[in-house]
Write a protein that holds these residues in place. Structure first.
Motif, short mmCIF file in Angstrom:
data_model
loop_
_atom_site.label_atom_id
_atom_site.label_comp_id
_atom_site.label_asym_id
_atom_site.label_seq_id
_atom_site.Cartn_x
_atom_site.Cartn_y
_atom_site.Cartn_z
N LEU A 79 6.51 -8.50 14.81
CA LEU A 79 5.77 -8.93 15.99
C LEU A 79 5.08 -7.72 16.63
N ARG A 80 3.79 -7.89 16.88
CA ARG A 80 3.07 -6.85 17.61
C ARG A 80 3.04 -7.26 19.08
N ARG A 81 3.83 -6.58 19.88
CA ARG A 81 3.97 -6.97 21.28
C ARG A 81 2.83 -6.39 22.13
N THR A 82 2.39 -7.22 23.05
CA THR A 82 1.39 -6.78 24.03
C THR A 82 2.12 -6.03 25.15
N PRO A 83 1.38 -5.30 25.99
CA PRO A 83 2.04 -4.65 27.15
C PRO A 83 2.79 -5.66 28.02
N GLU A 84 2.24 -6.86 28.15
CA GLU A 84 2.91 -7.91 28.95
C GLU A 84 4.22 -8.34 28.30
N MET A 85 4.22 -8.43 26.98
CA MET A 85 5.45 -8.79 26.27
C MET A 85 6.52 -7.72 26.45
N ILE A 86 6.10 -6.47 26.39
CA ILE A 86 7.05 -5.36 26.57
C ILE A 86 7.64 -5.41 27.98
N GLU A 87 6.81 -5.69 28.96
CA GLU A 87 7.31 -5.80 30.34
C GLU A 87 8.29 -6.96 30.48
N SER A 88 8.04 -8.05 29.75
CA SER A 88 8.94 -9.21 29.85
C SER A 88 10.33 -8.86 29.30
N VAL A 89 10.39 -8.00 28.29
CA VAL A 89 11.68 -7.56 27.75
C VAL A 89 12.43 -6.76 28.81
N LYS A 90 11.73 -5.89 29.50
CA LYS A 90 12.37 -5.08 30.54
C LYS A 90 12.88 -5.97 31.68
N ARG A 91 12.11 -6.99 32.03
CA ARG A 91 12.55 -7.91 33.10
C ARG A 91 13.77 -8.72 32.68
N ALA A 92 13.86 -9.00 31.37
CA ALA A 92 14.95 -9.86 30.88
C ALA A 92 16.29 -9.15 30.78
N THR A 93 16.29 -7.83 30.83
CA THR A 93 17.52 -7.06 30.60
C THR A 93 18.73 -7.56 31.40
N PRO A 94 18.62 -7.87 32.69
CA PRO A 94 19.81 -8.34 33.42
C PRO A 94 20.30 -9.72 32.96
N ASN A 95 19.46 -10.46 32.24
CA ASN A 95 19.80 -11.83 31.87
C ASN A 95 20.29 -12.00 30.43
N VAL A 96 20.32 -10.90 29.66
CA VAL A 96 20.77 -11.01 28.28
C VAL A 96 22.22 -10.60 28.16
N ALA A 97 22.89 -11.14 27.13
CA ALA A 97 24.34 -10.93 27.00
C ALA A 97 24.71 -9.54 26.50
N ASP A 98 23.85 -8.94 25.69
CA ASP A 98 24.17 -7.64 25.10
C ASP A 98 22.93 -6.75 25.19
N PRO A 99 22.62 -6.27 26.38
CA PRO A 99 21.35 -5.55 26.58
C PRO A 99 21.21 -4.27 25.76
N LYS A 100 22.33 -3.62 25.42
CA LYS A 100 22.27 -2.35 24.69
C LYS A 100 22.62 -2.49 23.21
N SER A 101 22.71 -3.74 22.75
CA SER A 101 23.01 -4.02 21.33
C SER A 101 24.29 -3.32 20.89
N GLU A 102 25.36 -3.52 21.64
CA GLU A 102 26.63 -2.85 21.35
C GLU A 102 27.58 -3.72 20.52
N ARG A 103 27.31 -5.02 20.44
CA ARG A 103 28.18 -5.89 19.65
C ARG A 103 28.05 -5.53 18.17
N THR A 104 29.13 -5.78 17.42
CA THR A 104 29.16 -5.28 16.05
C THR A 104 29.09 -6.34 14.96
N ALA A 105 29.01 -7.63 15.31
CA ALA A 105 28.92 -8.67 14.28
C ALA A 105 27.68 -8.46 13.41
N TYR A 106 26.60 -8.09 14.05
CA TYR A 106 25.35 -7.75 13.36
C TYR A 106 24.94 -6.37 13.87
N PRO A 107 25.51 -5.31 13.33
CA PRO A 107 25.24 -3.97 13.86
C PRO A 107 23.75 -3.64 13.89
N THR A 108 23.32 -3.10 15.00
CA THR A 108 21.93 -2.70 15.16
C THR A 108 21.79 -1.24 14.75
#
Length: 200
Positions: A79-108
């Protein structure tokens, strides 16, 4: 060879020549039969490609556009994200379950353990398979286009309602236990990404 028992036996040279000719003809025939048989054991081009790294030219993507390539039989989104898409990811951070990708079932991979889960902010590479039961999410969907996503753009798994932001992070209180998988990948140039290999 004459059937007359009184005929003289052929010379050793003639016998040797006849034997060599017979062996050569027989060998050629056996090889002709063996080649198609043996080739059935060789992996097909598709089979070889299924496990091999896949190159993709990111320059073909318009801003906001996503393409899917196949790697190891899995759909991989680029996916080629637009600046608006990138901003939406930053806004979503408080609403996601694993914002820093620390879970290990699917290691990042370490290079994608950041807010945007990518090497380059503009490009997001992920396996398009839901981490709940292996369904195929749809998207990217724009904000407000689906009641399950609400005000956040992202991806929706229609099977059981899991939703992910545009960095593949699962939103809180959803069935999916983990963020979307980020496959090993690296950039060979400014516009070429190699999916399936991240070795230096």
């Amino acid at each position: 060879m004459s059937s007359d028992p009184t005929a003289p036996a052929p010379a050793d040279g003639e016998r040797r020549a006849a034997l060599v000719t017979a062996c050569a003809v027989g060998g050629a025939g056996a090889a002709a039969l063996a080649v198609p048989f043996v080739s059935t054991f060789a992996p097909s081009e598709r089979a070889k490609a299924a496990g091999a790294p896949v190159e993709f030219d990111t320059s073909v993507l318009a801003p906001g556009e996503m393409r899917t390539v196949e790697w190891r039989g899995k759909p991989v989104w680029i996916l080629r994200r637009t600046p608006e898409m990138i901003e939406s990811v930053k806004r979503a951070t408080p609403n996601v379950a694993d914002p820093k990708s620390e879970r290990t079932a699917y290691p990042t991979p370490q290079y994608a353990q950041n807010e945007l889960r990518s090497i380059k902010p503009e490009y997001f590479v992920a396996v398009g398979i839901c981490t709940h039961l292996g369904c195929s999410p749809v998207g990217p969907l724009s904000a407000g286009s689906n009641i399950a996503l609400g005000a956040d753009p992202g991806f929706l798994c229609p099977c059981h309602g899991s939703t992910f932001d545009l960095a593949g992070r699962v939103f809180k209180a959803k069935p999916a236990p983990d963020n979307l998988e980020v496959p090993p990948h690296k950039y060979l140039s400014d516009t070429t990404v190699l999916v399936g290999d991240d070795q230096a």
